[in-house]
Design an enzyme around this catalytic site. Structure first.
Site, PDB file in Angstrom:
ATOM      1  N   ASP A  55       0.880  -1.163   0.000  1.00 33.27           N
ATOM      2  CA  ASP A  55       0.000   0.000   0.000  1.00 33.27           C
ATOM      3  C   ASP A  55       0.920   1.216   0.000  1.00 33.27           C
ATOM      4  OD1 ASP A  55      -1.535   2.205   0.686  1.00 33.27           O
ATOM      5  OD2 ASP A  55      -2.831   1.095   2.041  1.00 33.27           O
ATOM      6  N   TYR A 147      -8.756  15.708  -6.565  1.00 33.92           N
ATOM      7  CA  TYR A 147      -7.931  15.037  -7.589  1.00 33.92           C
ATOM      8  C   TYR A 147      -7.052  16.059  -8.319  1.00 33.92           C
ATOM      9  CZ  TYR A 147      -6.706  11.912 -11.478  1.00 33.92           C
ATOM     10  OH  TYR A 147      -6.024  11.149 -12.399  1.00 33.92           O
TER      11      TYR A 147
HETATM   12  N1  LIG Z   1      -7.643   6.732 -16.304  1.00 32.17           N
HETATM   13  C1  LIG Z   1      -7.492   8.018 -16.570  1.00 32.17           C
HETATM   14  O1  LIG Z   1      -8.316   8.657 -17.247  1.00 32.17           O
HETATM   15  C2  LIG Z   1      -6.267   8.742 -16.048  1.00 32.17           C
HETATM   16  C3  LIG Z   1      -5.943   9.971 -16.624  1.00 32.17           C
HETATM   17  C4  LIG Z   1      -4.839  10.654 -16.143  1.00 32.17           C
HETATM   18  C5  LIG Z   1      -4.071  10.114 -15.138  1.00 32.17           C
HETATM   19  N2  LIG Z   1      -4.414   8.919 -14.591  1.00 32.17           N
HETATM   20  C6  LIG Z   1      -3.586   8.409 -13.504  1.00 32.17           C
HETATM   21  O2  LIG Z   1      -2.993   7.197 -13.916  1.00 32.17           O
HETATM   22  C7  LIG Z   1      -2.718   6.389 -12.775  1.00 32.17           C
HETATM   23  C8  LIG Z   1      -3.265   4.990 -13.022  1.00 32.17           C
HETATM   24  O3  LIG Z   1      -4.682   5.109 -13.151  1.00 32.17           O
HETATM   25  P1  LIG Z   1      -5.569   4.033 -13.897  1.00 32.17           P
HETATM   26  O4  LIG Z   1      -6.541   4.790 -14.707  1.00 32.17           O
HETATM   27  O5  LIG Z   1      -4.717   3.001 -14.507  1.00 32.17           O
HETATM   28  O6  LIG Z   1      -6.383   3.471 -12.630  1.00 32.17           O
HETATM   29  P2  LIG Z   1      -6.731   1.995 -12.167  1.00 32.17           P
HETATM   30  O7  LIG Z   1      -7.735   2.181 -11.073  1.00 32.17           O
HETATM   31  O8  LIG Z   1      -7.078   1.148 -13.319  1.00 32.17           O
HETATM   32  O9  LIG Z   1      -5.354   1.488 -11.545  1.00 32.17           O
HETATM   33  C9  LIG Z   1      -4.840   2.083 -10.392  1.00 32.17           C
HETATM   34  C10 LIG Z   1      -4.100   1.022  -9.591  1.00 32.17           C
HETATM   35  O10 LIG Z   1      -3.544   1.668  -8.430  1.00 32.17           O
HETATM   36  C11 LIG Z   1      -3.710   0.770  -7.328  1.00 32.17           C
HETATM   37  N3  LIG Z   1      -3.696   1.521  -6.075  1.00 32.17           N
HETATM   38  C12 LIG Z   1      -4.597   2.450  -5.669  1.00 32.17           C
HETATM   39  N4  LIG Z   1      -4.299   2.856  -4.446  1.00 32.17           N
HETATM   40  C13 LIG Z   1      -3.174   2.162  -4.062  1.00 32.17           C
HETATM   41  C14 LIG Z   1      -2.405   2.139  -2.889  1.00 32.17           C
HETATM   42  N5  LIG Z   1      -2.711   2.891  -1.820  1.00 32.17           N
HETATM   43  N6  LIG Z   1      -1.323   1.337  -2.845  1.00 32.17           N
HETATM   44  C15 LIG Z   1      -1.016   0.547  -3.905  1.00 32.17           C
HETATM   45  N7  LIG Z   1      -1.733   0.519  -5.032  1.00 32.17           N
HETATM   46  C16 LIG Z   1      -2.803   1.317  -5.112  1.00 32.17           C
HETATM   47  C17 LIG Z   1      -5.051   0.119  -7.578  1.00 32.17           C
HETATM   48  O11 LIG Z   1      -5.192  -1.076  -6.829  1.00 32.17           O
HETATM   49  C18 LIG Z   1      -5.009  -0.107  -9.077  1.00 32.17           C
HETATM   50  O12 LIG Z   1      -4.454  -1.359  -9.397  1.00 32.17           O
HETATM   51  C19 LIG Z   1      -3.347   7.108 -11.585  1.00 32.17           C
HETATM   52  O13 LIG Z   1      -2.360   7.841 -10.901  1.00 32.17           O
HETATM   53  C20 LIG Z   1      -4.328   8.055 -12.241  1.00 32.17           C
HETATM   54  O14 LIG Z   1      -4.595   9.185 -11.446  1.00 32.17           O
HETATM   55  C21 LIG Z   1      -5.492   8.205 -15.040  1.00 32.17           C
END
Ligand SMILES: NC(=O)c1ccc[n+]([C@@H]2O[C@H](COP(=O)([O-])OP(=O)(O)OC[C@H]3O[C@@H](n4cnc5c(N)ncnc54)[C@H](O)[C@@H]3O)[C@@H](O)[C@H]2O)c1
Length: 238
Positions: A55, A147
């Protein structure tokens, strides 16, 4: 273009899903060794890969995960911070609690800082860190105050870390909407037929690989805003 990531050792947080999982696949395809880190169950992957629970908001958990990965591979060349949460998206500020704000900042900001803090002793002269920011660091939609604040902080801490660790390049990628479980959770079926540009997680993974690679050698302390030019338009009426 040669990307030269074969035999590099990479640690990816948020590796169980979305962009993190796409990064794991992309680095493995380049012949890298990968430590996958997440607080959720990690999928089985073929290749030189190690799955580790952590985590990112828990400092001991982060330290233990990095120790486990470096014990297995003996080195760390690239760190990718994808772990993130979107928080109470769509909730008006008046209904957003301090606990909800703190939860978003704990993962998206403190989690990234703890990751780099504990990886730092392993990062040698040509190492690279790539953090997941967001276009939300630069442009906003209603109902996303925590966010947006957290991702603005990622851009700032990217610069601060680049200055803090001479020789280690630190950059962040700042994509607009990416079709992942996080975005599906926030936007739902809109992503089935969107009337706005959407990236795939694999698109973002390619941006991450470029920044992690020697091809990006002069790029340091930067935020790569990948938003299809949505933020580029001025108010000038032409
Ligand atoms: N999806 C979008 O539109 C988007 C756009 C811009 C930026 N992002 C960023 O990209 C990154 C990945 O997002 P995603 O869309 O792949 O999301 P996702 O929810 O598919 O994956 C996020 C992962 O992070 C893990 N996670 C969350 N909290 C955690 C913790 N405390 N410790 C360990 N693991 C943890 C989750 O279990 C999950 O596997 C994030 O930082 C998100 O803010 C996403």
């Amino acid at each position: 273009m040669r990307i030269d990531l074969a035999d590099r050792t990479v640690l990816v947080t948020g590796a169980a899903s979305g962009i993190g999982l796409a990064c794991v696949r992309a680095f493995l395809a380049e012949g890298a060794r990968v430590g996958m880190v997440d607080r959720n169950a990690l999928p089985d992957m073929a290749g030189d890969v190690l799955a580790v629970y952590a985590d990112v908001t828990d400092e001991q958990s982060v330290a233990d995960a990095i120790a486990t990965v470096t014990r297995r591979f003996g080195r760390l060349d690239v760190v990718v911070g994808c772990a993130g949460i979107s928080g109470p998206v769509g909730k008006p500020l008046a209904e957003t609690s301090a606990a909800e704000v703190a939860a978003v900042l704990a993962v998206n900001v403190t989690g990234q800082i703890l990751l780099v803090k504990h990886a730092q002793p392993w990062l040698a002269e040509d190492a690279a860190v790539v953090l997941l920011g967001s276009d939300s660091a630069f442009t906003a939609a209603p109902g996303m105050v925590p966010y947006c604040a957290s991702k603005g902080a990622v851009v700032a801490l990217t610069r601060a870390l680049a200055v803090e660790m001479p020789g280690v390049r630190v950059n962040c990628v700042c994509p607009s909407v990416v079709d992942t479980p996080m975005a599906r959770g926030d936007l739902g079926d809109v992503l089935d037929n969107p009337d706005f540009p959407v990236q795939a997680a694999d698109d973002v993974a390619r941006q991450v690989l470029f920044l992690a690679s020697p091809a990006a050698r002069p790029i340091n302390g930067q935020a790569v805003l990948a938003d299809f030019g949505m933020s580029a338009r001025s108010a000038f009426p032409a």
